[in-house]
Design an enzyme around this catalytic site. Sequence first.
Site, PDB file in Angstrom:
ATOM      1  CD  GLU A   1      -2.790  -1.058   2.521  1.00  0.00           C
ATOM      2  OE1 GLU A   1      -2.589  -0.182   3.375  1.00  0.00           O
ATOM      3  OE2 GLU A   1      -3.659  -1.936   2.661  1.00  0.00           O
TER       4      GLU A   1
ATOM      5  CD  GLU B   1      -3.269  -5.888   3.965  1.00  0.00           C
ATOM      6  OE1 GLU B   1      -4.058  -5.016   4.391  1.00  0.00           O
ATOM      7  OE2 GLU B   1      -2.030  -5.796   4.059  1.00  0.00           O
TER       8      GLU B   1
HETATM    9  O1  IFM Z   1      -3.426  -3.208   9.343  1.00  0.00           O
HETATM   10  C1  IFM Z   1      -3.461  -2.670   8.056  1.00  0.00           C
HETATM   11  C2  IFM Z   1      -2.353  -3.237   7.203  1.00  0.00           C
HETATM   12  O2  IFM Z   1      -1.101  -3.014   7.761  1.00  0.00           O
HETATM   13  C3  IFM Z   1      -2.367  -2.619   5.829  1.00  0.00           C
HETATM   14  N1  IFM Z   1      -3.687  -2.665   5.241  1.00  0.00           N
HETATM   15  C4  IFM Z   1      -4.794  -2.245   6.034  1.00  0.00           C
HETATM   16  C5  IFM Z   1      -4.779  -2.962   7.370  1.00  0.00           C
HETATM   17  C6  IFM Z   1      -5.995  -2.530   8.228  1.00  0.00           C
HETATM   18  O3  IFM Z   1      -5.944  -1.171   8.452  1.00  0.00           O
END
Ligand code: IFM
Length: 452
Positions: free
Chosen positions: A171, A359
């Site tokens: 990200e 994710e």
């Molecule tokens: O915890 C985070 C992760 O590190 C990166 N993506 C979003 C998740 C939830 O906020």
Amino acid sequence: MRLRDLGDDFTWGVATAAYQIEGSPDADGKGPSIWDTFTHKKDWRGKTPVQDGTTGDVATDSYRRYPQDIALIADLGFDAYRFSVAWSRIQPTGSGKVNQAGLDYYRRLVDTCLEAGVEPWLTLFHWDLPQGLQDTGGWTNRETAHRFADYTQIMAEALGDVVQHWMLFNEPLNIVISGHLVGAFAPGKRSFPAYFASLHHVNLATGWGSRALRATLPDADIGTTQYLTPPIGSGFGPLADLAARSADAVLNRAFVEPIIGMGYPWEEAGILKGVKAYMRDGDVEEMTADLDFLGIQYYTRLRAPFLPIPGLWTVPQFGGGGGGAETTSLGWEIMPEGLGMVIDAMNAYGKFPRLVVTEGGASFDDVLADGRVHDPRRIAYYEDHIAQVADARARGVPVDGYFAWSLLDNFEWALGLVPRFGLVYTDYATQERIIKDSGYWFAEQLGGTARP
Ligand code: IFM
């Protein structure tokens, strides 16, 4: 829908990140990272930038407890474990000498995965830049992108024989916007020059890192991940449309298009022209990455009022999302169809051979009672989002994996230990891991052995 119906070639995994779970901030020669520094910084009132004042010093103690965590992943029936490497365990100051003890640690972790029948998926950078590199400007300094390529090569040479799946960045949006413009994440910068410079240098590092990996490991499966949000404006008529288009450019396209050879979308968001000050001849080609897949990370939609700085106030960490719809404990709007929208948008570029949802997940106010955590809303969240992935596959989109965030409750950055995203509940007082109903749901679906 049964999850295994998505096919044998579909990877089911769970994800974590080094700073969120490992603890042991100076074990075995590790150097400090910007998150070690940031979480210990105090203002004049003695408050740190973390809402509950906690740090990742212990987190879930997974640096020491990784065998137990990997055994859990296997018991839950997952095929794969997506974890990140803390760069400052490998190069304590971010450049130069390699710390063999750090490499040995991740080899042990990977070996433990392989012995448990769990495929390791390795992310090289999940936000914990070595403090030594921050001291020379961090991502605002072009040199950091060169150091990232060096580190990538070190990791490829060290673990390329046992790791097949690699991700460069986690990200970039949060590194760049949360870390350099809004200042809520490390390194806590709040400036336009820092925003533009870090944006460009992370994009450059993606291109250079991908080529360093490919040169060392021609057959590796190489990807990078992006936080994505469907472009939906708020307001009426043309203003909503304008808001949606400019937020899309700032929040999504500025991170995706440079790495597929399209440069920056400044025609949609003039503010992005600020990047030009940091660009050199040939950079559009340099940023273009050699990728096998794009990792899609989707949680919620960001609302985008039309503001002079488009998209800025829509980041969920700052109260974006919401607006009457059902939300998670963080106020993030639950909108499963947004996942289908971002999958289609990424597929429409025609540049990514494959897509993987690297994710997805939700924080709820979980309660441990009589040794159980009943979290039906999390199960519903996964069912609804995975259905979007199944629909996309049925439309012929090459999306072939889904990673739940997260294996266990962990340190949620500036929000500390309060949000709980895990399939497994962490009792922070004892470090006991307790499988939630959502974990048992995955186990039952995926053929894992864990049962209540
Ligand atoms: O915890 C985070 C992760 O590190 C990166 N993506 C979003 C998740 C939830 O906020």
